[in-house]
Design an enzyme around this catalytic site. Structure first.
Site: not given
Ligand code: AMP
Length: 175
Positions: A61, A98
């Site tokens: 993006r 994460e």
């Protein structure tokens, strides 16, 4: 309406995507509003301290407004992609997610030493992705002159990872 208000009106919150507990900021409705897209490009350009030597867009993006801004400024646009997507020889940077790690790459001849570049992405969350892109840029002997994001999730404090590279951080919208 301010630019921030106009953008926020279009951004759609998707709960629990891509996993439970994440509220995904969906920017795809922006691309139905041509005038707003022009205002976003001009918003980034107005906020520049200096015209950079290149804009670096982060997959995927980050390619959208990143390329439009670079093209309007008449400067090169450089793609940072996930490992294995770029066809020529690359320089890599591994960074923590994460859970586990990821690798981003840039073509080894994409930047000239000493260039001042701006790193562009749609959104800053923890800042890990943009920080890895900054390390890639510096590995190649270029300088990070700024970061541009459409959206900042301020509560995740991602900027703290970027200030070692530059204080010039532009975010059009804050949550
Ligand atoms: P980070 O490395 O944590 O700053 O994550 C930034 C990257 O993940 C960007 O390329 C974003 O497109 C994407 N991202 C992370 N969190 C979100 C979110 N809540 N909504 C939309 N995109 C996100």
């Amino acid at each position: 309406m301010t630019l921030e208000q106009s953008i926020k009106k279009e951004i759609r919150d998707i709960a629990d995507f891509p996993k439970p507990g994440i509220i995904f900021k969906d920017i795809t409705p922006l691309f139905y509003k041509q005038e707003l897209c022009n205002d976003i490009v001009n918003g980034f350009i107005e906020r520049l301290e200096e015209v950079p030597d290149a804009i670096i867009g982060i997959e995927s993006r980050g390619f959208l407004f990143g390329f439009l801004v670079a093209n309007k400024l008449n400067v090169p646009f450089v793609l940072v992609r996930k490992a294995g997507k770029l066809p020529y020889k690359t320089v890599k940077e591994e960074y923590a997610l994460e859970y586990g790690t990821s690798i981003i790459e840039m073509h080894e001849d994409a930047l000239e030493k000493g260039w001042n570049v701006i790193i562009h992405d749609d959104l800053i969350a923890t800042g890990g992705t943009a920080q890895a892109a900054a390390k890639l840029v510096e590995k190649m002997g270029a300088k990070v002159a700024g970061f541009n994001f459409v959206v900042s999730l301020d509560f995740l404090n991602g900027k703290s990872k970027l200030v070692n590279h530059t204080n010039n951080i532009t975010c059009l919208v804050h949550y």
